[in-house]
Design an enzyme around this catalytic site. Sequence first.
Site, PDB file in Angstrom:
ATOM      1  N   ASN A  80       0.922  -1.157   0.000  1.00  0.00           N
ATOM      2  CA  ASN A  80       0.000   0.000   0.000  1.00  0.00           C
ATOM      3  C   ASN A  80       0.956   1.200   0.000  1.00  0.00           C
ATOM      4  O   ASN A  80       1.709   1.387   0.947  1.00  0.00           O
ATOM      5  CB  ASN A  80      -0.850  -0.070   1.272  1.00  0.00           C
ATOM      6  N   ASN A 133      -6.638  10.380  -0.420  1.00  0.00           N
ATOM      7  CA  ASN A 133      -6.697   9.253  -1.354  1.00  0.00           C
ATOM      8  C   ASN A 133      -6.187   9.675  -2.732  1.00  0.00           C
ATOM      9  O   ASN A 133      -6.100  10.872  -3.039  1.00  0.00           O
ATOM     10  CB  ASN A 133      -8.140   8.760  -1.472  1.00  0.00           C
ATOM     11  N   CYS A 156      -5.471   6.207   7.981  1.00  0.00           N
ATOM     12  CA  CYS A 156      -4.792   5.240   7.120  1.00  0.00           C
ATOM     13  C   CYS A 156      -3.797   4.475   7.987  1.00  0.00           C
ATOM     14  O   CYS A 156      -2.832   5.054   8.498  1.00  0.00           O
ATOM     15  CB  CYS A 156      -4.074   5.957   5.975  1.00  0.00           C
ATOM     16  N   GLY A 157      -4.038   3.179   8.155  1.00  0.00           N
ATOM     17  CA  GLY A 157      -3.226   2.377   9.072  1.00  0.00           C
ATOM     18  C   GLY A 157      -1.834   2.077   8.538  1.00  0.00           C
ATOM     19  O   GLY A 157      -0.835   2.240   9.255  1.00  0.00           O
ATOM     20  N   ASN A 158      -1.723   1.607   7.288  1.00  0.00           N
ATOM     21  CA  ASN A 158      -0.386   1.339   6.731  1.00  0.00           C
ATOM     22  C   ASN A 158       0.404   2.642   6.659  1.00  0.00           C
ATOM     23  O   ASN A 158       1.620   2.667   6.860  1.00  0.00           O
ATOM     24  CB  ASN A 158      -0.497   0.733   5.326  1.00  0.00           C
ATOM     25  N   ASN A 181     -12.160   5.861   9.890  1.00  0.00           N
ATOM     26  CA  ASN A 181     -12.731   5.839   8.531  1.00  0.00           C
ATOM     27  C   ASN A 181     -13.696   4.648   8.413  1.00  0.00           C
ATOM     28  O   ASN A 181     -13.609   3.688   9.178  1.00  0.00           O
ATOM     29  CB  ASN A 181     -11.611   5.797   7.474  1.00  0.00           C
ATOM     30  N   HIS A 206     -15.687   1.271   7.223  1.00  0.00           N
ATOM     31  CA  HIS A 206     -15.387  -0.035   6.622  1.00  0.00           C
ATOM     32  C   HIS A 206     -16.611  -0.938   6.628  1.00  0.00           C
ATOM     33  O   HIS A 206     -17.358  -0.970   7.613  1.00  0.00           O
ATOM     34  CB  HIS A 206     -14.269  -0.746   7.398  1.00  0.00           C
ATOM     35  N   ASN A 208     -14.912   1.766   2.612  1.00  0.00           N
ATOM     36  CA  ASN A 208     -13.885   0.806   2.201  1.00  0.00           C
ATOM     37  C   ASN A 208     -14.490  -0.591   2.383  1.00  0.00           C
ATOM     38  O   ASN A 208     -15.142  -0.844   3.414  1.00  0.00           O
ATOM     39  CB  ASN A 208     -12.657   0.950   3.100  1.00  0.00           C
ATOM     40  N   GLU A 220     -10.581  -0.225  -1.688  1.00  0.00           N
ATOM     41  CA  GLU A 220     -10.538   1.013  -0.899  1.00  0.00           C
ATOM     42  C   GLU A 220     -11.330   2.148  -1.532  1.00  0.00           C
ATOM     43  O   GLU A 220     -11.222   2.395  -2.748  1.00  0.00           O
ATOM     44  CB  GLU A 220      -9.088   1.488  -0.730  1.00  0.00           C
ATOM     45  N   ARG A 221     -12.059   2.846  -0.688  1.00  0.00           N
ATOM     46  CA  ARG A 221     -12.740   4.085  -1.090  1.00  0.00           C
ATOM     47  C   ARG A 221     -11.710   5.038  -1.711  1.00  0.00           C
ATOM     48  O   ARG A 221     -10.620   5.226  -1.176  1.00  0.00           O
ATOM     49  CB  ARG A 221     -13.335   4.711   0.178  1.00  0.00           C
ATOM     50  N   CYS A 240      -4.562  -2.938   3.323  1.00  0.00           N
ATOM     51  CA  CYS A 240      -5.245  -1.808   3.959  1.00  0.00           C
ATOM     52  C   CYS A 240      -5.195  -2.041   5.474  1.00  0.00           C
ATOM     53  O   CYS A 240      -5.778  -3.016   5.965  1.00  0.00           O
ATOM     54  CB  CYS A 240      -6.685  -1.720   3.461  1.00  0.00           C
ATOM     55  N   THR A 294      -6.311  -0.093   8.131  1.00  0.00           N
ATOM     56  CA  THR A 294      -7.576   0.091   8.849  1.00  0.00           C
ATOM     57  C   THR A 294      -8.568  -1.013   8.456  1.00  0.00           C
ATOM     58  O   THR A 294      -9.374  -1.460   9.281  1.00  0.00           O
ATOM     59  CB  THR A 294      -8.189   1.481   8.570  1.00  0.00           C
ATOM     60  N   GLY A 295      -8.483  -1.486   7.206  1.00  0.00           N
ATOM     61  CA  GLY A 295      -9.344  -2.585   6.745  1.00  0.00           C
ATOM     62  C   GLY A 295      -9.044  -3.857   7.522  1.00  0.00           C
ATOM     63  O   GLY A 295      -9.960  -4.610   7.889  1.00  0.00           O
TER      64      GLY A 295
HETATM   65  N1  LIG Z   1      -4.818   2.287   2.942  1.00  0.00           N
HETATM   66  C1  LIG Z   1      -5.370   2.727   4.128  1.00  0.00           C
HETATM   67  C2  LIG Z   1      -6.692   3.414   4.143  1.00  0.00           C
HETATM   68  C3  LIG Z   1      -6.656   4.704   3.337  1.00  0.00           C
HETATM   69  C4  LIG Z   1      -7.945   5.515   3.385  1.00  0.00           C
HETATM   70  C5  LIG Z   1      -9.124   4.806   2.764  1.00  0.00           C
HETATM   71  N2  LIG Z   1      -8.977   4.581   1.353  1.00  0.00           N
HETATM   72  C6  LIG Z   1     -10.397   5.641   3.023  1.00  0.00           C
HETATM   73  O1  LIG Z   1     -10.909   6.273   2.093  1.00  0.00           O
HETATM   74  O2  LIG Z   1     -10.874   5.640   4.172  1.00  0.00           O
HETATM   75  C7  LIG Z   1      -5.016   1.936   5.361  1.00  0.00           C
HETATM   76  O3  LIG Z   1      -3.953   1.303   5.347  1.00  0.00           O
HETATM   77  O4  LIG Z   1      -5.727   1.993   6.343  1.00  0.00           O
END
Ligand SMILES: N[C@@H](CCC[C@H](N)C(=O)O)C(=O)O
Length: 276
Positions: free
Chosen positions: A13, A66, A75-77, A159, A161, A192, A210-211, A219, A221-222
């Site tokens: 990512n 984004n 964004c976790g990563n 964010n 999910h 997401n 991802e959104r 991801c 946070t995912g």
């Molecule tokens: N890649 C991310 C999340 C980035 C934001 C996500 N696309 C959103 O719109 O909330 C991660 O590693 O968490």
Amino acid sequence: MLLRFWKMHGLGNDFMVVDLVTQRARLPAQKISEWANRHTGIGFDQLLLVEPPTHPDMDFRYRIFNADGSEVENCGNGARCFARFVVDNQLTAKRDIRVETAGGPMLLSLTDDARVRVDMGPPRLAPAEIPFHAEMQSLSYEVETEQGTVSLSAISMGNPHAVVMVDSVDTAPVTTLGPLLERHHRFPRRVNVGFLEVLSTRHARLRVFERGVGETRACGTGACAAAVAGIQQGVLESPVNIDLPGGQLTLEWAGEGHSVIMTGPAERVFEGRIPL
Ligand SMILES: N[C@@H](CCC[C@H](N)C(=O)O)C(=O)O
């Protein structure tokens, strides 16, 4: 002016990271999406900005955009790359770094094995906090789509999910159902979408649409949201290892009201300067 940046990634990512502590710049959304382009720009999933804090008890402000130029909450990563960036660029001498994000505060810690451990804060499960339209909070919700009724968990890690349980991530409809759910009317700020395959109580696989980006290699946070969904449904137990296409994250969660802890790598790819 020439803007200094680092290209970094966490499990594939990938990010453009810009220090706005020692540089000054205004970055319009159109510029961000131009730079994100993998054919004509630098190429990245998210732009991460390192800014001075606005609260005295924080070390930095962490902002995330984004690839489509939209600003998001978390964004976790990216958080792991943020920690590596501020330490390697000597913006701090601390090993435990407090950052403010639009999704809430986070604590980033460098580990002795060169990984980064992030206290992501507690997940938010109330529909209004995700935001998600539902009459009451539930472990899973039935959502009508053009591809039929989908059962999903809805969780905010700052964010939004959605987590869909699947038999196999190899055959999951990531690129067809993902975009349908991303813009589903029940998620007013979009979402997401994670597809979770449980291998055992301590091991799972995940792909995320991802959104504002599309499917990514990982991801963070995912993965947090997927661990929470699996633990709540009794099919996963903490700590759990989650394999994403780009590699593995470890997630810990002690239950409602507790923070999710995510541990994984953060890598620098190259540094550059680009005209602004
Ligand atoms: N890649 C991310 C999340 C980035 C934001 C996500 N696309 C959103 O719109 O909330 C991660 O590693 O968490």
